[in-house]
Design an enzyme around this catalytic site. Structure first.
Site, PDB file in Angstrom:
ATOM      1  CG  ASP A  96      -2.150   0.632   1.248  1.00 17.81           C
ATOM      2  OD1 ASP A  96      -2.266   1.751   0.507  1.00 17.81           O
ATOM      3  OD2 ASP A  96      -3.184   0.325   1.828  1.00 17.81           O
ATOM      4  CG  ASP A 198      -4.044   5.904   1.021  1.00 19.98           C
ATOM      5  OD1 ASP A 198      -4.588   5.038   1.431  1.00 19.98           O
ATOM      6  OD2 ASP A 198      -3.562   6.943   1.403  1.00 19.98           O
ATOM      7  CD  GLU A 255      -8.465   5.182  -1.013  1.00 20.94           C
ATOM      8  OE1 GLU A 255      -9.554   5.208  -0.321  1.00 20.94           O
ATOM      9  OE2 GLU A 255      -7.583   5.680  -0.689  1.00 20.94           O
ATOM     10  CG  HIS A 329      -8.735  -0.199   5.265  1.00 21.16           C
ATOM     11  ND1 HIS A 329      -8.461  -0.489   3.821  1.00 21.16           N
ATOM     12  CD2 HIS A 329      -8.077   1.074   5.622  1.00 21.16           C
ATOM     13  CE1 HIS A 329      -7.957   0.458   3.564  1.00 21.16           C
ATOM     14  NE2 HIS A 329      -7.452   1.386   4.593  1.00 21.16           N
ATOM     15  CG  ASP A 330     -10.624   3.311   4.223  1.00 21.05           C
ATOM     16  OD1 ASP A 330     -10.092   3.332   5.372  1.00 21.05           O
ATOM     17  OD2 ASP A 330     -10.156   3.596   3.267  1.00 21.05           O
TER      18      ASP A 330
HETATM   19  C1  GLC Z   1      -7.170   5.880   2.205  1.00 23.97           C
HETATM   20  C2  GLC Z   1      -7.094   4.612   2.882  1.00 23.97           C
HETATM   21  C3  GLC Z   1      -7.664   5.132   4.499  1.00 23.97           C
HETATM   22  C4  GLC Z   1      -6.764   6.252   5.102  1.00 23.97           C
HETATM   23  C5  GLC Z   1      -6.721   7.463   4.001  1.00 23.97           C
HETATM   24  C6  GLC Z   1      -5.436   8.387   4.560  1.00 23.97           C
HETATM   25  O1  GLC Z   1      -8.479   6.291   2.039  1.00 23.97           O
HETATM   26  O2  GLC Z   1      -7.743   3.673   2.703  1.00 23.97           O
HETATM   27  O3  GLC Z   1      -7.847   4.031   5.507  1.00 23.97           O
HETATM   28  O4  GLC Z   1      -7.319   6.683   6.377  1.00 23.97           O
HETATM   29  O5  GLC Z   1      -6.357   7.121   2.801  1.00 23.97           O
HETATM   30  O6  GLC Z   1      -4.347   7.670   4.221  1.00 23.97           O
END
Ligand code: GLC
Length: 551
Positions: A96, A198, A255, A329-330
């Protein structure tokens, strides 16, 4: 086809997967010890959430050193060993890359904030105060509060899209981009199979920094509205692709919050920047405004199907690839999100698994999804760990919602729900740790755990395993087209998957009522697998899923 198109990916939230040393926190050796479970599931790629050195303001998404493993998770030797052991099972590790921001404890930031005249002074986004000494703009960070934090030493504000402990990097500076490319190549050289990028749609900021139209009582505008997917972002990413990916067999998945089906073609496919992007249109179906968890909305199955189908069709047209996911995980658990209230957990999880594993693309299973996890509903906000959950709660209270309403939002959307430890067996602490788990184990663990599910032929876990076997035996699930059937049907999600390898039809009743369908779509086909064992053609029991294939 590429290896990552034919495989199944699995997301490991490292803190909660398996603890090998009794400190209550999952770690790298814990993962290595459970690789058999993943091999049984047909997994070929593990998306590993950040395990780099971090002060953990956001559980590792605040990186202090990209070249070091966090001591709570192990050592670089442990990591090398995981890569090697996984490789023996044909499983590749996907790192990641948190590149929109670092931790405020990262040496890069420490140097940058030490004054205006250091070599890294321009590595982050610094601006002078507004005329009144306040923040330069009215942008609200994604986790709540102003996106600007004042720093005494520089007498300036720095920008943070997320927490104030997560300052945004300045991608306009070529030295920053070079430093990030070096990090990625370090991991390529270690033999990882790919990267998840990310928060990547936030790396480019608009040329002019201006106030936006306030969208809440706090007078601020969500930073997402102002900075997501800004023109010029793709240039940065093309550079990354050519400097990191070209000449390797790794894959990338971005993402991509803020990317819609309509502009997917710029991101993936022949001319795109990534192999796949996670877009969020389907997970936001039940929320009108992600910065306000109390603003939920009603939705219908035809709407959900249309979102999936749009992404499926556009990736097909552009020869792109889709990362199919229902959870991460979010996000809350999919059983609570996508199924009607009162749906049977076991039947519902199998119905959703069928969707997850038979669409066109690489499925991403979130740890726990394969044994049918549901959301946690703890009594008080103090029981929750996630900082963004706490901030969402406070924001709701400030906006005038009652405690009860704010807690309803938390129960529905808290990120903690997908982060409770994996339930391996019925022993104390569910076999996750011999210590005290960092986040409470869900109280159903005696009945819902991997060991129990492994023994039970009809379990959710064994349904996953059967589907993964079907994917490898019926190649149309990998290389086939996707065509939706009965788009207006309010109960059934149905589609065909066809290629030279074979022809299959998937029919999933996502409602809690019996449903009927026109059998002409299964003419010449026979039942390959079904969740209920026997099925009357033309009818589906509540939450029943069936697959028919050409003989
Ligand atoms: C992304 C991750 C999340 C994190 C955010 C900041 O959305 O998936 O878990 O808190 O980025 O890095």
């Amino acid at each position: 086809m590429k290896w990552w198109q034919e495989t199944i990916a699995y997301e490991i939230y490292i803190r909660s997967f398996k603890d090998s040393d009794g400190d209550g926190v999952g770690d790298i050796n814990g993962i290595t010890s459970e690789l058999d479970h993943l091999e049984d599931l047909g997994v070929g790629a593990i998306w590993l959430t950040p395990c780099y050195d971090s002060p953990h303001a956001d559980n590792g998404y605040d990186v202090a050193d990209y070249y070091k493993i966090d001591p709570t998770y192990g050592t670089m030797e442990d990591m090398d060993n995981l890569i090697k052991e996984a490789d023996k099972r044909n499983i590749r590790i996907v790192m990641d890359l948190v590149f929109n921001h670092t931790s405020d404890q990262n040496e890069w930031f420490q140097e940058s904030k030490s004054g205006k005249d250091n070599e890294k002074s321009d590595w982050y986004i610094w601006r002078d105060p507004a005329g009144d000494g306040g923040p330069p703009t009215n942008w609200r960070s994604i986790f709540g509060g102003s996106a600007w934090e004042y720093d005494e030493t520089r007498g300036q504000y720095y920008l943070h899209t997320f927490l104030k402990e997560q300052p945004d990097l300045n991608w306009e500076n070529p030295e920053v981009r070079k430093a990030l490319i070096d990090v990625a190549n370090f991991w390529v050289d270690k033999g990882v199979g790919g990267f998840r990028l990310d928060a990547i749609t936030y790396i480019k900021k608009p040329e002019e920094f201006q106030d936006g139209e306030p969208d809440a009582g706090d007078g601020m505008v969500g930073i997402h509205t102002v900075t997501a997917n800004t023109d010029g972002i793709l240039d940065f990413l093309h550079e990354f692709k050519s400097e990191v990916q070209e000449g390797t067999d790794i894959f990338t998945v971005g993402e991509a919050n803020g990317v819609s089906a309509a502009n997917l073609s710029e991101w993936v496919g022949q001319d795109g920047v990534f192999d796949m992007v996670f877009e969020f249109n389907h997970v936001y179906i039940d929320i009108a405004d992600d910065s306000n968890w109390c603003k939920t909305r009603e939705w219908t199955l035809p709407q959900l199907k249309a979102l999936f189908s749009a992404s499926q069709e556009i990736t097909l047209e552009t020869e792109g690839w889709y990362p199919m996911f229902l959870e991460n995980h979010d996000q809350p658990r999919s059983i609570n999100r996508f199924l009607p209230e009162g749906a049977d957990r076991q039947d519902g999880a199998k119905a959703l698994a069928t969707l997850l594993l038979t669409m066109r693309g690489t499925p991403f299973i979130m740890q726990g999804e394969e044994i049918g996890y549901v959301n946690v509903e703890w009594d008080s906000i103090d029981d929750y760990d996630d900082i963004s959950t706490k901030n969402h709660y406070e924001f709701a209270i400030k906006e005038g919602y009652s405690e009860e309403e704010a807690m309803e939002g938390v129960h529905r959307f808290a990120r903690d729900s997908s982060r409770t430890p994996v339930q391996w067996d019925a022993s104390e602490n569910a076999g996750f740790t011999t210590g005290t788990p960092w986040l409470p184990i869900y109280d159903d663990y005696k009945d819902v755990n991997v060991a129990v599910e492994r023994e039970d032929e009809d379990s959710i876990l064994n349904w996953y395993i059967k589907l993964t076997e079907i994917r490898s035996e019926h190649h149309e699930f990998i290389d086939g087209d996707y065509k939706e059937l009965f788009p207006d049907d309010e109960q059934i999600f149905a589609y065909t998957r066809e290629s030279d390898s074979g022809k299959s039809v998937v029919l999933i009743n996502l409602s809690t009522e019996q449903a009927e369908y026109d059998t002409s779509c299964i003419t010449g086909k026979e039942l390959l697998i079904g969740t209920n064992g026997t099925t009357e053609e033309g009818k589906l029991e509540p939450l029943e899923a069936v697959i028919f294939s050409e003989k």
